[in-house]
Each structure stands twice: as structure tokens, then as C-alpha cells.
Design a protein around this motif. Structure first.
Motif, PDB file in Angstrom:
ATOM      1  N   TYR A   1      23.188  18.588  -4.761  1.00 27.38           N
ATOM      2  CA  TYR A   1      24.473  18.158  -5.296  1.00 27.38           C
ATOM      3  C   TYR A   1      25.407  19.296  -5.724  1.00 27.38           C
ATOM      4  O   TYR A   1      26.587  19.058  -5.937  1.00 27.38           O
ATOM      5  N   HIS A   2      24.877  20.493  -5.909  1.00 27.62           N
ATOM      6  CA  HIS A   2      25.687  21.629  -6.386  1.00 27.62           C
ATOM      7  C   HIS A   2      26.497  21.210  -7.615  1.00 27.62           C
ATOM      8  O   HIS A   2      27.688  21.464  -7.711  1.00 27.62           O
ATOM      9  N   HIS A   3      25.802  20.591  -8.552  1.00 29.03           N
ATOM     10  CA  HIS A   3      26.457  19.963  -9.697  1.00 29.03           C
ATOM     11  C   HIS A   3      26.582  20.900 -10.899  1.00 29.03           C
ATOM     12  O   HIS A   3      25.852  21.878 -11.022  1.00 29.03           O
TER      13      HIS A   3
ATOM     14  N   SER B   1      32.509  11.884  -7.357  1.00 28.03           N
ATOM     15  CA  SER B   1      32.512  13.029  -8.268  1.00 28.03           C
ATOM     16  C   SER B   1      33.931  13.269  -8.755  1.00 28.03           C
ATOM     17  O   SER B   1      34.876  13.149  -7.984  1.00 28.03           O
TER      18      SER B   1
ATOM     19  N   GLN C   1      28.815  17.763  -5.356  1.00 29.64           N
ATOM     20  CA  GLN C   1      28.986  17.238  -4.007  1.00 29.64           C
ATOM     21  C   GLN C   1      28.240  15.913  -3.881  1.00 29.64           C
ATOM     22  O   GLN C   1      27.151  15.844  -3.312  1.00 29.64           O
TER      23      GLN C   1
END
Length: 106
Positions: free
Chosen positions: A56-58, A85, A81
Motif C-alpha cells: 500500500y505504500h501507506h 485513499s 496506494q
């Protein structure tokens, strides 16, 4: 906003992308529940977090905190991602001394 020290440690480690520091915030018998799965102990928790970060590259930004019934609930804006979001998620922490013993994210 005043987060309990160990909860602040969790979010700071998350912000820095420091999986080792994040895992050290948890007790040896800690449990994390997220996306219908259960992860037990710092090693599994570290692996869960790394997999989620890669997928998710959160980033999570705490918005507010409440304490009730022995739990600390942090509402956080989570961006990354994934569909819809950013999302507002609740991180519900159970604490024992200066460690996290359980965390449920929803």
C-alpha cells in the motif's frame, strides 16, 4: 494531542519506515488484527507491517486519541496506494506497561 509514549513510538516508527522499531513496541505475546488476519508476536507483526507497506505504500497521520475501557483508540488519516485513499481508520491499542499487547485496525 497527547499519545501514550508507546503509541507515539508506533506511529513514529511507522512514519520513518522503521520496521524493527515498530516491532519492538510490541510485547512478545502481542496480537495484531488487520484485514481479517491475526499476527502474533513481534516477528509476525514486523512481517505483516512490511508486507502492508510494500503493498500500500501507506502513511498514517494520527488525528485524535481517546482512552476508554482500557483501550487507546487513535483515529488516523491513512494515505497510500489503495482505493478511496486517504481513509480514516481506527487503531485500537491494548497496552501493558510500556508495550503494546494488542492492536486492531478498522
Amino acid at each position: 494531542m497527547k499519545l501514550p509514549s508507546i503509541v507515539e513510538t508506533y506511529f513514529e516508527a511507522e512514519k520513518r519506515g522503521d520496521a524493527d522499531a515498530l516491532a519492538r513496541a510490541f510485547a512478545a505475546d502481542a496480537v495484531v488484527k488487520d484485514e481479517g488476519a491475526v499476527h502474533t508476536g513481534p516477528d509476525q507483526i514486523r512481517a505483516w507491517w512490511l508486507a502492508a507497506k510494500e503493498k500500500y505504500h501507506h502513511v498514517a497521520e494520527p488525528l485524535d486519541v481517546t482512552e476508554q475501557g482500557g483501550k487507546v483508540t487513535v483515529r488516523a488519516k491513512v494515505s497510500g496506494q489503495f482505493p478511496n485513499s486517504p481513509a480514516i481508520l481506527q487503531f485500537v491499542f491494548g497496552l501493558r506497561g510500556d508495550t503494546i499487547v494488542d492492536l486492531e485496525i478498522h
